[in-house]
Design a protein around this motif. Structure first.
Motif, mmCIF file in Angstrom:
data_model
loop_
_atom_site.group_PDB
_atom_site.id
_atom_site.type_symbol
_atom_site.label_atom_id
_atom_site.label_comp_id
_atom_site.label_asym_id
_atom_site.label_seq_id
_atom_site.Cartn_x
_atom_site.Cartn_y
_atom_site.Cartn_z
ATOM 1 N N ILE A 42 0.826 -1.210 0.000
ATOM 2 C CA ILE A 42 0.000 0.000 0.000
ATOM 3 C C ILE A 42 0.861 1.261 0.000
ATOM 4 C CG2 ILE A 42 -1.701 1.311 1.314
ATOM 5 C CD1 ILE A 42 -2.760 -1.360 2.366
ATOM 6 N N LEU A 43 1.941 1.248 0.765
ATOM 7 C CA LEU A 43 2.733 2.458 0.954
ATOM 8 C C LEU A 43 3.741 2.715 -0.162
ATOM 9 C CD1 LEU A 43 3.466 2.157 4.782
ATOM 10 C CD2 LEU A 43 1.744 3.571 3.657
ATOM 11 N N THR A 44 4.151 1.668 -0.856
ATOM 12 C CA THR A 44 5.197 1.835 -1.865
ATOM 13 C C THR A 44 4.834 2.846 -2.957
ATOM 14 O OG1 THR A 44 6.077 -0.381 -1.503
ATOM 15 C CG2 THR A 44 6.577 0.657 -3.613
ATOM 16 N N PRO A 45 3.622 2.792 -3.529
ATOM 17 C CA PRO A 45 3.306 3.782 -4.565
ATOM 18 C C PRO A 45 3.444 5.214 -4.075
ATOM 19 C CG PRO A 45 1.693 2.008 -4.573
ATOM 20 C CD PRO A 45 2.536 1.820 -3.346
ATOM 21 N N LEU A 46 3.070 5.478 -2.840
ATOM 22 C CA LEU A 46 3.194 6.828 -2.311
ATOM 23 C C LEU A 46 4.662 7.190 -2.078
ATOM 24 C CD1 LEU A 46 1.967 9.408 -1.151
ATOM 25 C CD2 LEU A 46 1.841 8.255 1.065
ATOM 26 N N ALA A 47 5.415 6.244 -1.509
ATOM 27 C CA ALA A 47 6.817 6.519 -1.214
ATOM 28 C C ALA A 47 7.631 6.776 -2.477
ATOM 29 C CB ALA A 47 7.422 5.352 -0.442
ATOM 30 N N LEU A 48 7.281 6.088 -3.569
ATOM 31 C CA LEU A 48 8.032 6.245 -4.815
ATOM 32 C C LEU A 48 7.499 7.368 -5.689
ATOM 33 C CD1 LEU A 48 8.580 2.507 -5.793
ATOM 34 C CD2 LEU A 48 10.122 4.049 -4.587
ATOM 35 N N GLY A 49 6.368 7.883 -5.321
ATOM 36 C CA GLY A 49 5.839 9.007 -6.073
ATOM 37 C C GLY A 49 4.619 8.652 -6.894
ATOM 38 N N LEU A 50 3.441 8.779 -6.314
ATOM 39 C CA LEU A 50 2.208 8.463 -7.015
ATOM 40 C C LEU A 50 1.789 9.636 -7.881
ATOM 41 C CD1 LEU A 50 -0.040 6.205 -7.085
ATOM 42 C CD2 LEU A 50 -1.276 7.657 -5.461
ATOM 43 N N ARG A 51 1.281 9.353 -9.072
ATOM 44 C CA ARG A 51 0.808 10.419 -9.935
ATOM 45 C C ARG A 51 -0.336 11.177 -9.251
ATOM 46 N NH1 ARG A 51 0.506 6.170 -13.464
ATOM 47 N NH2 ARG A 51 -1.767 6.425 -13.573
ATOM 48 N N ALA A 52 -0.322 12.468 -9.383
ATOM 49 C CA ALA A 52 -1.317 13.303 -8.708
ATOM 50 C C ALA A 52 -2.550 13.464 -9.590
ATOM 51 C CB ALA A 52 -0.721 14.669 -8.365
ATOM 52 N N ASP A 53 -3.260 12.373 -9.832
ATOM 53 C CA ASP A 53 -4.496 12.453 -10.600
ATOM 54 C C ASP A 53 -5.522 11.494 -9.995
ATOM 55 O OD1 ASP A 53 -3.972 9.832 -11.640
ATOM 56 O OD2 ASP A 53 -2.675 10.729 -13.146
ATOM 57 N N ALA A 54 -6.762 11.659 -10.429
ATOM 58 C CA ALA A 54 -7.849 10.867 -9.852
ATOM 59 C C ALA A 54 -7.686 9.387 -10.146
ATOM 60 C CB ALA A 54 -9.187 11.377 -10.388
ATOM 61 N N LEU A 55 -7.163 9.033 -11.308
ATOM 62 C CA LEU A 55 -7.006 7.628 -11.666
ATOM 63 C C LEU A 55 -6.022 6.929 -10.733
ATOM 64 C CD1 LEU A 55 -7.671 5.309 -13.572
ATOM 65 C CD2 LEU A 55 -5.804 6.097 -15.065
ATOM 66 N N ALA A 56 -4.903 7.576 -10.451
ATOM 67 C CA ALA A 56 -3.910 6.983 -9.549
ATOM 68 C C ALA A 56 -4.492 6.830 -8.145
ATOM 69 C CB ALA A 56 -2.654 7.839 -9.512
ATOM 70 N N PHE A 57 -5.227 7.843 -7.708
ATOM 71 C CA PHE A 57 -5.830 7.765 -6.382
ATOM 72 C C PHE A 57 -6.858 6.642 -6.309
ATOM 73 C CE2 PHE A 57 -9.356 8.922 -3.567
ATOM 74 C CZ PHE A 57 -8.681 8.972 -2.365
ATOM 75 N N THR A 58 -7.669 6.511 -7.349
ATOM 76 C CA THR A 58 -8.668 5.444 -7.370
ATOM 77 C C THR A 58 -8.003 4.078 -7.360
ATOM 78 O OG1 THR A 58 -10.199 6.862 -8.595
ATOM 79 C CG2 THR A 58 -10.623 4.489 -8.632
ATOM 80 N N GLY A 59 -6.929 3.935 -8.133
ATOM 81 C CA GLY A 59 -6.197 2.665 -8.158
ATOM 82 C C GLY A 59 -5.645 2.300 -6.802
ATOM 83 N N LEU A 60 -5.074 3.271 -6.101
ATOM 84 C CA LEU A 60 -4.530 3.001 -4.773
ATOM 85 C C LEU A 60 -5.645 2.674 -3.791
ATOM 86 C CD1 LEU A 60 -2.099 2.837 -2.924
ATOM 87 C CD2 LEU A 60 -2.335 5.287 -2.481
ATOM 88 N N ALA A 61 -6.791 3.350 -3.906
ATOM 89 C CA ALA A 61 -7.916 3.059 -3.023
ATOM 90 C C ALA A 61 -8.409 1.626 -3.211
ATOM 91 C CB ALA A 61 -9.046 4.055 -3.270
ATOM 92 N N VAL A 62 -8.525 1.190 -4.471
ATOM 93 C CA VAL A 62 -8.970 -0.187 -4.752
ATOM 94 C C VAL A 62 -7.945 -1.187 -4.240
ATOM 95 C CG1 VAL A 62 -9.477 -1.832 -6.582
ATOM 96 C CG2 VAL A 62 -10.370 0.502 -6.724
ATOM 97 N N THR A 63 -6.664 -0.903 -4.471
ATOM 98 C CA THR A 63 -5.608 -1.794 -3.981
ATOM 99 C C THR A 63 -5.649 -1.915 -2.463
ATOM 100 O OG1 THR A 63 -4.170 -1.231 -5.843
ATOM 101 C CG2 THR A 63 -3.120 -2.174 -3.903
ATOM 102 N N THR A 64 -5.829 -0.792 -1.797
ATOM 103 C CA THR A 64 -5.897 -0.802 -0.329
ATOM 104 C C THR A 64 -7.061 -1.652 0.160
ATOM 105 O OG1 THR A 64 -4.931 1.414 -0.225
ATOM 106 C CG2 THR A 64 -6.126 0.638 1.719
#
Length: 248
Positions: free
Chosen positions: A188-210
């Motif tokens: 869960i934390l790796t995408p944020l630590a490495l730099g998640l794209r600042a858009d709704a699609l990236a946020f939605t993907g991380l939410a589903v993964t979580t």
């Protein structure tokens, strides 16, 4: 320990989503090394899936082993009752009673297994039945053949019981559970630590993964409870044996 890990995982996931949402609103620029980051994320996700599959397979096998052994015990008890009907009245009554006592003892004291081994009524039922049919017989005597059959059935019953109890005590290693919890957090934390794209699609993907990671970890904890939960062992075969005609 498992519940504590689940709570930590959920709290960390919520904190991650809040941070990512704030980053999304600030319109952070996309990193230039996105392909390399995607490779790292894929590698970590693969490790997580392999460990998750390993834990689930081990737990599922334990549940299946217990159910298989219980079906064997129920079938053997039915065979013992049928064998008892071919014996002299006194001897057959002891064998039949031992089969019923065994089923009652398993349901009362071994489903789920007690924390201590002080109560061993099932083993006593087997010993009582074996004692009733174990004595010298004349060669070629039909009664001796029936008694030999009953002895074999008691031995099969004892072996199935030993296998069931061994599987019941084969809990998932706490090390694997802890490792899975840690890897779940990393996933869960790796995408944020490495730099998640600042858009709704990236946020939605991380939410589903979580959500999926948290549900998977909960499923592992639930599956580790062999006698409770969504997928658990089933005592129906013993109940059917006790409810069958001739077993009351």
């Amino acid at each position: 320990m498992g519940i504590a890990l689940l709570v930590v995982l959920v709290l960390a996931a919520l904190a991650t989503l809040l941070v990512v949402e704030r980053a999304r609103k600030e319109h952070r620029p996309e990193r230039k090394d996105a392909p390399a980051l995607d490779y790292v994320n894929t590698f970590i996700s693969t490790l997580y899936m392999v460990l998750l599959a390993l834990v689930v397979v081990v737990q599922w096998q334990n549940v299946d082993q217990i159910n298989s052994d219980l079906r064997t015990e129920s079938t053997t008890l039915t065979a013992l009752v049928q064998t008892a009907q071919r014996m002299p009245a006194a001897e057959g009554a002891v064998v039949r009673r031992s089969a019923i006592d065994y089923a009652d003892a398993v349901l009362a004291h071994e489903w789920p297994p007690p924390s201590d081994a002080a109560e061993d009524a099932a083993a006593r039922a087997i010993d009582t039945g074996q004692a009733a049919v174990t004595h010298p017989v004349a060669a070629g005597d039909s009664l001796g053949t029936i008694e030999d059959q009953a002895i074999g059935e008691y031995q099969a019953l004892a072996a199935a019981r030993d296998d069931r109890l061994a599987a019941s005590n084969s809990e998932t290693s706490p090390i694997l559970i802890v490792a899975l919890g840690i890897l779940s957090l990393i996933t869960i934390l790796t995408p944020l630590a490495l730099g998640l794209r600042a858009d709704a699609l990236a946020f939605t993907g991380l939410a589903v993964t979580t959500l999926l990671v948290c549900l998977s970890f909960w499923f592992v904890l639930d599956l580790d409870s062999l006698y409770h939960g969504l997928i658990h062992t089933d005592a129906t075969p013993l109940h059917q044996f006790l409810d069958a005609p001739g077993s009351d």
